[in-house]
Design an enzyme around this catalytic site. Structure first.
Site, PDB file in Angstrom:
ATOM      1  N   TYR A  55       0.855  -1.182   0.000  1.00 33.10           N
ATOM      2  CA  TYR A  55       0.000   0.000   0.000  1.00 33.10           C
ATOM      3  C   TYR A  55       0.892   1.233   0.000  1.00 33.10           C
ATOM      4  CZ  TYR A  55       0.658  -0.384   5.116  1.00 33.10           C
ATOM      5  OH  TYR A  55       1.174  -0.501   6.356  1.00 33.10           O
TER       6      TYR A  55
ATOM      7  N   HIS B 204       6.374  -0.311   1.238  1.00 32.75           N
ATOM      8  CA  HIS B 204       5.899   0.686   0.291  1.00 32.75           C
ATOM      9  C   HIS B 204       6.736   0.705  -0.987  1.00 32.75           C
ATOM     10  CE1 HIS B 204       3.559   1.810   3.639  1.00 32.75           C
ATOM     11  NE2 HIS B 204       4.596   2.199   4.341  1.00 32.75           N
TER      12      HIS B 204
END
Ligand SMILES: *[C@@H]1O[C@H](CO)[C@@H](O)[C@H](O)[C@H]1NC(C)=O
Ligand SMILES: *[C@@H]1O[C@H](CO)[C@@H](O)[C@H](O)[C@H]1NC(C)=O
Ligand SMILES: *[C@@H]1O[C@H](CO)[C@@H](O)[C@H](O)[C@H]1NC(C)=O
Ligand SMILES: *[C@@H]1O[C@H](CO)[C@@H](O)[C@H](O)[C@H]1NC(C)=O
Length: 317
Positions: A245, A293
């Site tokens: 995410y 990430h």
């Protein structure tokens, strides 16, 4: 100021012709901007407003859902099902989540409106990440010059004023990265699990059994809560589902494109030695990169926004 030419001395001629092409295209480009301005009144009072013609940018912005939650704009079951997997807490259930949100909305009325561009004012924003490349940058006064200064997590200013400035109008936080805000700073709360809302409820209402010096985390009237549909949009539309995410910093950059007319980005990416460090601490783990990430993808997009003159990206030192 932030472009380094490296070993380019020998290539003067190509450089000159590139300069000429850039000059000509800039003139043409500003001419087209000029005619555009004459057709429509300016949308904002900045030198240049974010909302103008670029097909890629217009498309990607038009896909954006409303970024903040409110009583009227609650997450759907689909949003919840995507969001609940972010931090591996799959057992979270929608009934409990909905109940918790109800409790929260009884305690606060978060700000859900991102505002609109207006010909009378310019919402100029600085999004300040925590990269070590801010050390020695002397960006402080430049950052403070913006109306809105969005800082992230523990990126404090005390002791680093010359490089990072002093103003903080908005701070992005989640429980694990929280610091107490002053009464005039907006809390941009980024929840990643149901427990984060329970934490917020407690942080806004320290109970009788808590330590007497426990103060409220932030001004209740200046709360904004990121909507899971917006996180999903950034992950799917901006990042093409890369990584688990988006990082908090990248979410803040995309958010600023909806809240501001003009955006400057500071403190993103590695430092000049290629280390992913924070400006306020000594790097211990040299191997540390960007975790779950998609850091490189995010960095590329920030550079693309800069190239397309949508933002100004200050790379530091
Ligand atoms: C939902 O979660 C709450 C809190 O974790 C728990 O007390 C409750 O039993 C769960 N309900 C269901 C139907 O799983
Ligand atoms: C939770 O709230 C959402 C949005 O209001 C609603 O669509 C959904 O049906 C609710 N689900 C449950 C189990 O409460
Ligand atoms: C903080 O601001 C609120 C209004 O947003 C006000 O009611 C409150 O008194 C202020 N608190 C302090 C300590 O200044
Ligand atoms: C960056 O990493 C290099 C190589 O691992 C190391 O020698 C250097 O000290 C680091 N710089 C900082 C500022 O931590």
């Amino acid at each position: 100021m932030y472009f380094k030419w490296g070993r380019s001395r020998v290539h003067i001629f190509p450089l000159l012709s590139i300069t000429a092409i850039v000059l000509v295209s800039n003139v043409l480009w500003s001419f087209s901007g000029y005619t555009f301005c004459h057709r429509e009144p300016s949308l904002c009072a900045c030198h240049k407003c974010l909302t103008d013609s670029d097909p890629w940018f217009n498309y990607i912005i038009s896909e954006a859902p409303k970024p903040f939650m409110s009583q009227k704009h609650k997450p759907s079951e689909e949003d919840f099902n995507w969001w609940k997997n972010l931090q591996g807490a799959r057992h979270q259930n929608l009934t409990f989540y909905n109940k918790t949100l109800e409790r929260l909305f009884q305690t606060i009325t978060p700000i859900a409106d991102v505002g609109e561009p207006h010909p009378d004012h310019c919402r100029s924003c600085a999004v300040v990440g925590n990269s070590g490349n801010l050390r020695g940058s002397h960006y402080g006064p430049l950052i403070d010059f913006h109306n809105i200064v969005i800082r992230i997590n523990r990126g404090h200013t005390k002791g680093y004023e010359t490089d990072v400035g002093t103003k903080t109008t908005h701070r992005v936080m989640y429980p694990e990265s929280a610091t107490r805000l002053d009464n005039t700073t907006h809390l941009l709360f980024f929840p990643f699990k149901t427990h984060d809302f329970l934490w917020l409820l407690k942080a806004l209402n320290p109970g009788e059994n808590d330590a007497p010096n426990l103060k409220k985390i932030a001004n209740k009237d200046l709360m904004m809560i990121l909507h899971p549909a917006f996180m999903k949009y950034v992950h799917q539309v901006w990042l093409g589902r890369k990584g688990y995410y988006p990082s908090t910093g990248f979410l803040a950059v995309v958010l600023s494109l909806l809240m501001c007319d003009e955006v400057s980005v500071f403190g993103f990416g590695a430092d000049s030695e290629g280390n992913w460090s924070h400006y306020f601490e000594i790097l211990r783990n040299k191997k540390l990169k960007t975790g779950a990430h998609p850091g490189e993808e995010e960095y590329k997009i920030i550079e693309k926004l800069h190239k397309k003159k949508k933002i100004v990206f200050f790379k530091g030192w």
